[in-house]
Scaffold this motif. Structure first.
Motif, PDB file in Angstrom:
ATOM      1  N   SER A   8       0.814  -1.220   0.000  1.00 15.31           N
ATOM      2  CA  SER A   8       0.000   0.000   0.000  1.00 15.31           C
ATOM      3  C   SER A   8       0.848   1.271   0.000  1.00 15.31           C
ATOM      4  CB  SER A   8      -0.956  -0.020   1.199  1.00 15.31           C
ATOM      5  OG  SER A   8      -1.770   1.128   1.219  1.00 15.31           O
ATOM      6  N   PRO A   9       1.806   1.465   0.923  1.00 15.82           N
ATOM      7  CA  PRO A   9       2.584   2.707   0.886  1.00 15.82           C
ATOM      8  C   PRO A   9       3.510   2.816  -0.313  1.00 15.82           C
ATOM      9  CG  PRO A   9       3.423   1.236   2.582  1.00 15.82           C
ATOM     10  CD  PRO A   9       2.123   0.666   2.113  1.00 15.82           C
ATOM     11  N   ILE A  10       4.025   1.692  -0.806  1.00 14.48           N
ATOM     12  CA  ILE A  10       4.839   1.746  -2.029  1.00 14.48           C
ATOM     13  C   ILE A  10       4.001   2.323  -3.159  1.00 14.48           C
ATOM     14  CG2 ILE A  10       5.982   0.319  -3.771  1.00 14.48           C
ATOM     15  CD1 ILE A  10       6.843  -1.546  -1.457  1.00 14.48           C
ATOM     16  N   LEU A  11       2.753   1.875  -3.256  1.00 17.52           N
ATOM     17  CA  LEU A  11       1.852   2.380  -4.290  1.00 17.52           C
ATOM     18  C   LEU A  11       1.399   3.809  -3.973  1.00 17.52           C
ATOM     19  CD1 LEU A  11      -1.269   2.727  -5.428  1.00 17.52           C
ATOM     20  CD2 LEU A  11       0.372   1.578  -6.890  1.00 17.52           C
ATOM     21  N   ALA A  12       1.099   4.095  -2.714  1.00 21.25           N
ATOM     22  CA  ALA A  12       0.613   5.423  -2.338  1.00 21.25           C
ATOM     23  C   ALA A  12       1.643   6.501  -2.646  1.00 21.25           C
ATOM     24  CB  ALA A  12       0.251   5.450  -0.850  1.00 21.25           C
ATOM     25  N   GLY A  13       2.906   6.233  -2.319  1.00 22.26           N
ATOM     26  CA  GLY A  13       3.957   7.193  -2.630  1.00 22.26           C
ATOM     27  C   GLY A  13       4.104   7.415  -4.118  1.00 22.26           C
ATOM     28  N   SER A  14       3.953   6.348  -4.882  1.00 21.65           N
ATOM     29  CA  SER A  14       4.029   6.464  -6.341  1.00 21.65           C
ATOM     30  C   SER A  14       2.888   7.317  -6.877  1.00 21.65           C
ATOM     31  CB  SER A  14       3.991   5.065  -6.970  1.00 21.65           C
ATOM     32  OG  SER A  14       5.063   4.256  -6.499  1.00 21.65           O
ATOM     33  N   VAL A  15       1.702   7.130  -6.325  1.00 21.63           N
ATOM     34  CA  VAL A  15       0.549   7.946  -6.727  1.00 21.63           C
ATOM     35  C   VAL A  15       0.807   9.420  -6.416  1.00 21.63           C
ATOM     36  CG1 VAL A  15      -1.880   8.440  -6.270  1.00 21.63           C
ATOM     37  CG2 VAL A  15      -1.125   6.073  -6.522  1.00 21.63           C
ATOM     38  N   ALA A  16       1.380   9.692  -5.239  1.00 21.29           N
ATOM     39  CA  ALA A  16       1.674  11.081  -4.858  1.00 21.29           C
ATOM     40  C   ALA A  16       2.663  11.716  -5.833  1.00 21.29           C
ATOM     41  CB  ALA A  16       2.223  11.122  -3.437  1.00 21.29           C
ATOM     42  N   SER A  17       3.700  10.972  -6.203  1.00 21.13           N
ATOM     43  CA  SER A  17       4.680  11.505  -7.157  1.00 21.13           C
ATOM     44  C   SER A  17       4.036  11.745  -8.513  1.00 21.13           C
ATOM     45  CB  SER A  17       5.855  10.523  -7.285  1.00 21.13           C
ATOM     46  OG  SER A  17       6.591  10.464  -6.078  1.00 21.13           O
ATOM     47  N   PHE A  18       3.155  10.856  -8.921  1.00 20.58           N
ATOM     48  CA  PHE A  18       2.433  11.027 -10.178  1.00 20.58           C
ATOM     49  C   PHE A  18       1.499  12.231 -10.134  1.00 20.58           C
ATOM     50  CE2 PHE A  18      -1.573   9.961 -12.450  1.00 20.58           C
ATOM     51  CZ  PHE A  18      -1.107  10.091 -13.756  1.00 20.58           C
ATOM     52  N   TRP A  19       0.803  12.417  -9.031  1.00 24.64           N
ATOM     53  CA  TRP A  19      -0.172  13.505  -8.891  1.00 24.64           C
ATOM     54  C   TRP A  19       0.506  14.866  -9.001  1.00 24.64           C
ATOM     55  CZ3 TRP A  19      -4.406  13.057  -4.525  1.00 24.64           C
ATOM     56  CH2 TRP A  19      -5.543  13.763  -4.911  1.00 24.64           C
ATOM     57  N   GLN A  20       1.785  14.918  -8.604  1.00 26.37           N
ATOM     58  CA  GLN A  20       2.534  16.171  -8.711  1.00 26.37           C
ATOM     59  C   GLN A  20       2.537  16.703 -10.143  1.00 26.37           C
ATOM     60  OE1 GLN A  20       6.678  15.833  -7.576  1.00 26.37           O
ATOM     61  NE2 GLN A  20       7.201  17.787  -8.527  1.00 26.37           N
ATOM     62  N   ALA A  21       2.469  15.805 -11.126  1.00 27.54           N
ATOM     63  CA  ALA A  21       2.520  16.221 -12.532  1.00 27.54           C
ATOM     64  C   ALA A  21       1.330  17.094 -12.917  1.00 27.54           C
ATOM     65  CB  ALA A  21       2.579  14.991 -13.439  1.00 27.54           C
ATOM     66  N   ASP A  22       0.196  16.914 -12.244  1.00 26.67           N
ATOM     67  CA  ASP A  22      -0.978  17.744 -12.517  1.00 26.67           C
ATOM     68  C   ASP A  22      -1.838  17.804 -11.261  1.00 26.67           C
ATOM     69  OD1 ASP A  22      -3.129  19.148 -13.420  1.00 26.67           O
ATOM     70  OD2 ASP A  22      -3.611  17.834 -15.105  1.00 26.67           O
ATOM     71  N   PRO A  23      -1.513  18.729 -10.343  1.00 28.79           N
ATOM     72  CA  PRO A  23      -2.253  18.815  -9.072  1.00 28.79           C
ATOM     73  C   PRO A  23      -3.724  19.166  -9.233  1.00 28.79           C
ATOM     74  CG  PRO A  23      -0.169  20.017  -8.957  1.00 28.79           C
ATOM     75  CD  PRO A  23      -0.398  19.677 -10.400  1.00 28.79           C
ATOM     76  N   SER A  24      -4.121  19.654 -10.428  1.00 31.02           N
ATOM     77  CA  SER A  24      -5.525  20.019 -10.619  1.00 31.02           C
ATOM     78  C   SER A  24      -6.416  18.805 -10.825  1.00 31.02           C
ATOM     79  CB  SER A  24      -5.670  20.963 -11.813  1.00 31.02           C
ATOM     80  OG  SER A  24      -5.369  20.302 -13.032  1.00 31.02           O
ATOM     81  N   LEU A  25      -5.824  17.634 -11.051  1.00 30.04           N
ATOM     82  CA  LEU A  25      -6.620  16.419 -11.213  1.00 30.04           C
ATOM     83  C   LEU A  25      -7.383  16.109  -9.932  1.00 30.04           C
ATOM     84  CD1 LEU A  25      -4.050  14.079 -13.013  1.00 30.04           C
ATOM     85  CD2 LEU A  25      -6.118  15.055 -14.035  1.00 30.04           C
ATOM     86  N   SER A  26      -8.604  15.633 -10.055  1.00 31.86           N
ATOM     87  CA  SER A  26      -9.355  15.202  -8.884  1.00 31.86           C
ATOM     88  C   SER A  26      -8.852  13.840  -8.427  1.00 31.86           C
ATOM     89  CB  SER A  26     -10.848  15.115  -9.203  1.00 31.86           C
ATOM     90  OG  SER A  26     -11.108  13.992 -10.041  1.00 31.86           O
ATOM     91  N   ASN A  27      -9.215  13.460  -7.215  1.00 24.45           N
ATOM     92  CA  ASN A  27      -8.818  12.151  -6.699  1.00 24.45           C
ATOM     93  C   ASN A  27      -9.357  11.021  -7.571  1.00 24.45           C
ATOM     94  OD1 ASN A  27     -11.475  12.794  -5.898  1.00 24.45           O
ATOM     95  ND2 ASN A  27     -11.312  11.731  -3.947  1.00 24.45           N
ATOM     96  N   LEU A  28     -10.588  11.161  -8.047  1.00 26.42           N
ATOM     97  CA  LEU A  28     -11.181  10.108  -8.872  1.00 26.42           C
ATOM     98  C   LEU A  28     -10.494  10.022 -10.238  1.00 26.42           C
ATOM     99  CD1 LEU A  28     -14.974  10.599  -8.041  1.00 26.42           C
ATOM    100  CD2 LEU A  28     -13.357   8.962  -7.044  1.00 26.42           C
TER     101      LEU A  28
END
Length: 531
Positions: free
Chosen positions: A396-416
């Motif tokens: 879970s945290p290995i994936l969660a951290g990866s998601v956070a790094s990915f989200w940085q590319a476009d912070p305007s994206l919604s969680n969904l």
């Protein structure tokens, strides 16, 4: 044998007859209109900015529980108030059956929900073997985190400077022993990214107490740990809050309420993502336990809270559970059954590991959602040692951290939107199954799909936000933009006309700014994070 069983039954009933767990729901909240008209009285500025950026509404559920109601309940005989939830507008109490039932006489109480399934006239659950949620298999074989990171192509995100900068993560766990003292988190602290925490179970700010569980320390290291030339977590530049919601030696329903209360705190602080390597199925008192058919995303209290967190714009990443080898309860646990990103486990060769809890959810949805390495991963313990551990607690945290790094590319994206992009870039997206869900994500593909989509749409899209020096943006036309930069007080601090695709911000201090882009009588504004 029958006599022994009868004695055991009588002893068990006597042990659990002294007190009950229950949720007391209230009819209303105070000053609703005033609070919604002035949300800064109930939410932090970061929370308001996050909700504005992603179009998440602020509603009555964001308003705190009426403290006068709580004070009244605390005065009732044989009642102990343990936790509260503003989203559910309730408190969690422990007390005698009679004392709890008498609370219905209070004019502001709308409903009482007992955790005991027999009292609530629901089917009882057989008391199967309890799972130690925090149990991990650790030995002291040193190793590197390369395989668990490269499997998801998270290293590619890091190579492109997407390391979680500007993303805030809350970690819910059972203890974070020594996180404030060991070297693995020095970089995190030096950069001001360890924002604090709270022990909801003891109502204490001592979340790094060395006498508490080290489970959260291991989990945090998979995202935030850094030992030069030896270990890098999947989101080393994200910011973190650490919340203790789990009581390791026992299993009681109040832990669900602590989790929801912590999620509410995370939302009010402007957190983007929650990682929770916890799951709830069976309790010490079998009358409180859930049955497999309850894993439908809407029965367990914690799952209902997780669904609200998702509605509030938080992205919840949670472990699927470690019951895959059991006969009775081998499906995902709560809150993995909710509208969250639940993570199953694979080995270093991408093969399903049999302890990983399976899907689908009780109502037939694909679960787990995705998978990451959960067998023989590398983490950092409370003594700053690199250790090997196994469990979906670490997938879970290995994936969660990866998601956070990915989200940085476009912070305007919604969680969904982020959840969907991650699933779409996974190995089994077109043929999901009950073991790995949509499969193992490839964040190189997810990033490529995101960037191409934004370019093809012709919409203005910012690259590298947060920004180090150059703010770059896509420009699908030959026309230029007039750019105005504001500080958070609304003062103009920079104006540039006829800008083609980048602007130099190297002279500005760290902080949050608003950039307004004007072209052909239209304008768009973005939050800019300068690091």
């Amino acid at each position: 044998m029958k006599r022994l069983l009868l004695i055991f039954f009588l002893v068990t009933c006597y042990s659990y007859s002294q007190e009950e767990h229950a949720w007391i729901y209230f009819k209303d909240k105070p000053n609703v209109e005033a609070a919604l008209n002035n949300p800064s009285t109930i939410l932090s500025s970061k929370a308001i900015q996050r909700k504005s950026l992603r179009g998440t509404p602020i509603d009555e559920r964001d308003i705190p529980v009426n403290e006068a109601y709580i004070s009244t309940i605390k005065t009732q005989e044989n009642i102990s108030v343990k936790a509260k939830s503003k989203w559910m507008n309730c408190v969690h109490v422990i007390g005698s059956l009679e004392a709890i039932s008498n609370l219905s006489n209070l004019g502001f109480v709308s409903e009482i929900e007992f955790a005991n399934k027999n009292i609530n006239s629901r089917a009882s659950v057989e008391n199967k073997k309890l799972e130690n949620k925090l149990e991990t298999n650790i030995d002291f074989n040193y190793g590197l985190a390369l395989n668990q990171t490269k499997m998801l192509s998270t290293d590619y995100l890091h190579e492109n400077d997407y390391t979680g900068e500007g993303v805030t993560i809350a970690v819910m766990d059972g203890g974070f022993a020594n996180v404030n003292t060991i070297g693995a988190f020095d970089r995190l602290k030096l950069n001001g990214k360890l924002l604090g925490g709270f022990d909801f179970t003891n109502r204490s700010g001592n979340y790094s107490n060395p006498e508490l569980s080290n489970h959260g320390t291991l989990v945090l290291s998979n995202m935030a740990g850094f030992i030069e030339n030896n270990f890098v977590g999947t989101a080393p530049d994200a910011a973190y809050y650490l919340f203790i919601t789990e009581i390791g030696p026992t299993e009681t329903p109040v832990e669900e309420t602590y989790w929801v209360e912590a999620a509410e705190r995370a939302d009010s602080l402007g957190v983007d993502l929650i990682n929770t390597s916890l799951g709830y199925t069976l309790f010490d008192n079998p009358d409180y336990s859930y049955a497999p058919e309850d894993m439908d995303g809407k029965t367990a209290f914690i799952s209902r809270g997780a669904n609200i967190a998702t509605e509030k714009g938080l992205l919840i990443v949670t472990s699927a559970g470690n019951r895959g080898e059991e006969n009775y309860f081998n499906i995902i646990s709560a809150p993995a059954d909710a509208n969250v990103l639940s993570v199953g486990g694979v080995d270093r060769n991408r093969n399903y590991v049999t302890f990983s809890s399976r899907g689908p959810s009780a109502d037939g949805r694909v679960k787990p959602d995705v998978a990451a390495q959960g067998l023989e991963i590398v983490a950092i313990d409370q003594f700053n040692n690199l250790v090997q551990a196994s469990g979906t607690s670490f997938a879970s945290p290995i994936l969660a951290g990866s998601v956070a790094s990915f989200w940085q590319a476009d912070p305007s994206l919604s969680n969904l939107e982020v959840m969907q992009l991650v699933k779409a870039a996974s190995s089994l997206f077109n043929t999901p199954n009950n073991r790995l869900g949509y499969g193992i994500p490839d964040f190189r593909n997810a990033l490529s799909d995101l960037l191409e989509s934004n370019q093809d749409s012709g919409e203005l899209f910012l690259y590298q936000n947060p920004v180090v020096n150059q703010l770059k943006f896509n420009n699908s036309t030959d026309q230029t933009y007039n750019i105005t930069l504001f500080d958070m007080l609304g003062q103009v601090i920079l104006q540039k006309d006829q800008v083609q695709n980048e602007i130099d911000l190297s002279g500005f201090s760290k902080g949050i700014y608003i950039a307004m882009f004007e072209q052909n009588n239209s304008r768009q504004s973005f939050l800019i994070i300068k690091k």
